[in-house]
Write an enzyme that holds these catalytic residues in place. Structure first.
Site, PDB file in Angstrom:
ATOM      1  N   GLN A   1      37.623  45.618  41.633  1.00  0.00           N
ATOM      2  CA  GLN A   1      36.259  45.023  42.163  1.00  0.00           C
ATOM      3  C   GLN A   1      35.329  44.942  40.882  1.00  0.00           C
ATOM      4  O   GLN A   1      35.004  45.619  40.286  1.00  0.00           O
ATOM      5  CB  GLN A   1      35.755  45.832  43.167  1.00  0.00           C
ATOM      6  CG  GLN A   1      34.646  45.304  43.980  1.00  0.00           C
ATOM      7  CD  GLN A   1      34.881  44.278  44.883  1.00  0.00           C
ATOM      8  OE1 GLN A   1      35.906  44.199  45.416  1.00  0.00           O
ATOM      9  NE2 GLN A   1      34.046  43.127  44.939  1.00  0.00           N
TER      10      GLN A   1
ATOM     11  N   ASP B   1      44.036  38.641  42.452  1.00  0.00           N
ATOM     12  CA  ASP B   1      42.646  37.921  42.501  1.00  0.00           C
ATOM     13  C   ASP B   1      42.746  36.796  41.840  1.00  0.00           C
ATOM     14  O   ASP B   1      41.895  35.816  41.831  1.00  0.00           O
ATOM     15  CB  ASP B   1      41.753  38.887  41.625  1.00  0.00           C
ATOM     16  CG  ASP B   1      40.590  39.185  42.587  1.00  0.00           C
ATOM     17  OD1 ASP B   1      40.278  38.984  43.712  1.00  0.00           O
ATOM     18  OD2 ASP B   1      39.972  40.205  42.362  1.00  0.00           O
TER      19      ASP B   1
ATOM     20  N   LYS C   1      38.756  45.151  52.258  1.00  0.00           N
ATOM     21  CA  LYS C   1      40.010  44.729  51.953  1.00  0.00           C
ATOM     22  C   LYS C   1      41.285  45.849  52.286  1.00  0.00           C
ATOM     23  O   LYS C   1      42.295  45.409  52.701  1.00  0.00           O
ATOM     24  CB  LYS C   1      39.887  44.800  50.365  1.00  0.00           C
ATOM     25  CG  LYS C   1      39.249  43.259  49.932  1.00  0.00           C
ATOM     26  CD  LYS C   1      38.689  43.366  48.570  1.00  0.00           C
ATOM     27  CE  LYS C   1      37.828  42.256  48.125  1.00  0.00           C
ATOM     28  NZ  LYS C   1      37.214  42.151  46.842  1.00  0.00           N
TER      29      LYS C   1
END
Ligand code: NDP
Length: 305
Positions: free
Chosen positions: A97, A120, A53
């Protein structure tokens, strides 16, 4: 044989568009889109995702930062970090994460992220906006990637019957909501199947488009789809393979060899949905930066690099 829906190629194309857009945005506003990824612990898969990422964000001229904390980081410390990132005008996107270690309350952390920076798309406010059909919501990346692939390959879900296999909060459910929206990439007739679906094959055989997000290899087989179906395989399962260099290989949730004989189009694994997920994260980050600037949350002229 089915046409291959190539996620790698498409991701490359879209990332080039994002890079051009990001550079134009920065030239115009002086603001560099900033993405921070937070990793707690040393899970190798999570480490790799976070690295990928960060690299992807750098490649499209964003300002990216990875914060790695030890596995025993207390809940309150992570909470404080997230609050600090919320208040930082150079940070437009925050990604924590998952999964998080047991001592950390994942729900509280996700709810603490400013919804405007929730790239997200997991904050309840964004989930709620998605469910009421808000076109402008920051949508979860994997489902958004699935829709983007369908549309860009000419398989607009509008008016089609899409069967989504899987009802998780990160893939199946938000995908169903995106497909239902009265918006581009939506307007589909959607069925969501799961582990308690009585006769999965009877359901998937009625689909124009099947999306498998199950986590079990070969859940969707050739006899479970109708000829001409379009198949998107979200599954990412590591299976042992002594002939492979690392001793394992990646497979999806679809029997690719069988289904590709009857399908109109299909995604491979790897090289299908995976690269699209990170691409949508980049898209969300740029969008988040634009909106924060418009809302006055970003101090114009502030140093951003
Ligand atoms: P979850 O385990 O959270 O959800 C799986 C879903 O599949 C559940 O709804 C479950 O039903 C359903 N299911 C399980 N077995 C069956 C079955 N035999 N028949 C029908 N439905 C079944 O997984 P995720 O949604 O998080 O992920 C799904 C897959 O996608 C995984 O392989 C994951 O690795 C991959 N993935 C890939 C990403 C990418 O970027 N490529 C990103 C995210 C995920 P029930 O609800 O009843 O338990």
């Amino acid at each position: 044989m089915a046409k291959i829906i190539d996620g790698r190629e498409l991701a490359k194309e879209i990332r080039a568009e994002i890079k051009a857009d990001a550079e134009a945005f920065t030239a115009e506003t002086g603001v560099v889109p900033g993405l921070v990824t937070v990793l707690v612990g040393e899970d190798p898969a999570s480490q790799q995702y976070v690295r990928m990422k960060g690299k992807a964000a750098d490649a499209v001229s964003f300002n990216s930062r990875q914060i790695t904390l030890p596995a025993d980081t207390p809940h309150d410390e992570l909470l404080g970090l997230v609050q600090g990132l919320n208040a930082d005008p150079e940070v437009h996107g925050i990604l924590v994460q998952l999964p998080l270690p047991d001592q950390i309350d994942e729900d509280v952390i996700l709810e603490t992220i400013d919804p405007a920076k929730d790239v997200d798309g997991f904050h309840p406010v964004n989930v709620g906006r998605l469910s009421i059909g808000d076109d402008d919501v920051l949508a979860p990346c994997t489902p958004a990637g699935v829709v983007e692939m369908l549309v860009r390959y000419g398989y607009d879900p509008k008016g089609k019957h899409v069967v989504v296999v899987g009802r998780s909060n990160i893939v199946g459910k938000p995908l169903a909501l995106l497909l239902l929206r009265k918006a581009p990439g939506g307007n589909a007739t959607v069925t969501v199947a799961h582990s308690r679906t009585a006769d999965l094959g009877a359901v998937t055989r009625t689909a124009d488009i099947v999306v498998a997000a199950v986590g079990v290899p070969e859940t969707v087989t050739r006899d479970m789809v109708k000829p001409g179906v379009v198949v998107i395989d979200v599954g990412a399962n590591q299976i042992e393979d002594p002939s492979a260099e690392r001793g394992y290989r990646w497979v999806g949730d679809v029997d690719f060899d069988g289904v590709s004989q009857v399908a109109e189009a299909i995604t491979p694994v790897p090289g299908g949905v995976g690269p699209m997920t990170i691409t949508m994260l980049l898209k969300n980050t740029l969008e988040a930066a634009r909106r924060q600037l418009a809302a006055g949350q970003v101090v114009e002229g502030a140093p951003t690099r």
